[in-house]
Design an enzyme around this catalytic site. Structure first.
Site, PDB file in Angstrom:
ATOM      1  N   CYS A  65      -8.528  21.774 -31.937  1.00 30.07           N
ATOM      2  CA  CYS A  65      -9.549  22.819 -31.964  1.00 30.07           C
ATOM      3  C   CYS A  65     -10.769  22.197 -32.641  1.00 30.07           C
ATOM      4  CB  CYS A  65      -9.054  24.082 -32.659  1.00 30.07           C
ATOM      5  SG  CYS A  65      -8.600  23.906 -34.393  1.00 30.07           S
ATOM      6  N   GLY A  66     -11.687  22.991 -33.133  1.00 26.85           N
ATOM      7  CA  GLY A  66     -12.878  22.429 -33.766  1.00 26.85           C
ATOM      8  C   GLY A  66     -12.562  21.601 -35.001  1.00 26.85           C
TER       9      GLY A  66
END
Length: 149
Positions: A65-66
């Site tokens: 994810c980020g």
């Protein structure tokens, strides 16, 4: 060894590159999504990969994810899962050797793809060594079982 991989929209490109990289290394890979750069919520993807490990559909999981933080938090909610957020090869190695992490998580906004490939390579190249670490993992799993009652 069969590897599950998943990401949210923030790490869609990283997931696609890692999937191809892992397949090129000779592993079978199951893609749990997301399947486009359109915005998605990461928890469902983390739960699917973690359940894939628990249900023995895959041997290990890789989530992106980020930052890697949310994916780790979500995957660790699945009983029996040990997900480790990693951003370097040493922590990837130790996640498996010392902690028997079935899942690693990474952040596409934190590391680049070449580092991510090296992390994946390291994680997939080692096996849990047990010993003193096994005792500690047993303690963690016993506490989880205690809380699950």
């Amino acid at each position: 060894m069969k590897i599950g991989i998943g990401s949210d929209h923030n790490a869609f490109e990283m997931k696609c590159e890692l999937l191809a990289y892992i397949e090129a290394k000779g592993f079978e890979v199951k893609d749990y999504g997301c399947f486009s750069p359109d915005e998605v919520d990461y928890p469902d993807i983390a739960f699917h990969v973690a359940n894939g490990v628990i249900n023995k559909e895959i041997n290990r999981g890789i989530l992106c994810c980020g930052t890697g933080i949310g994916m780790a938090m979500a995957a660790n909610k699945v009983p029996g899962i040990r997900a480790a957020q990693v951003h370097d090869t040493y922590s990837a190695e130790r996640a498996q050797l010392s902690n028997n992490a079935q899942v690693i998580t990474m952040g596409s906004k934190v590391i680049g793809i070449e580092v991510a490939k090296k992390i994946v390579e390291e994680y997939l190249s080692v096996e849990f060594e047990g010993g003193n670490s096994g005792r500690k993992i047993d303690q963690i799993m016993e506490k989880e079982a205690e809380y699950s009652k």
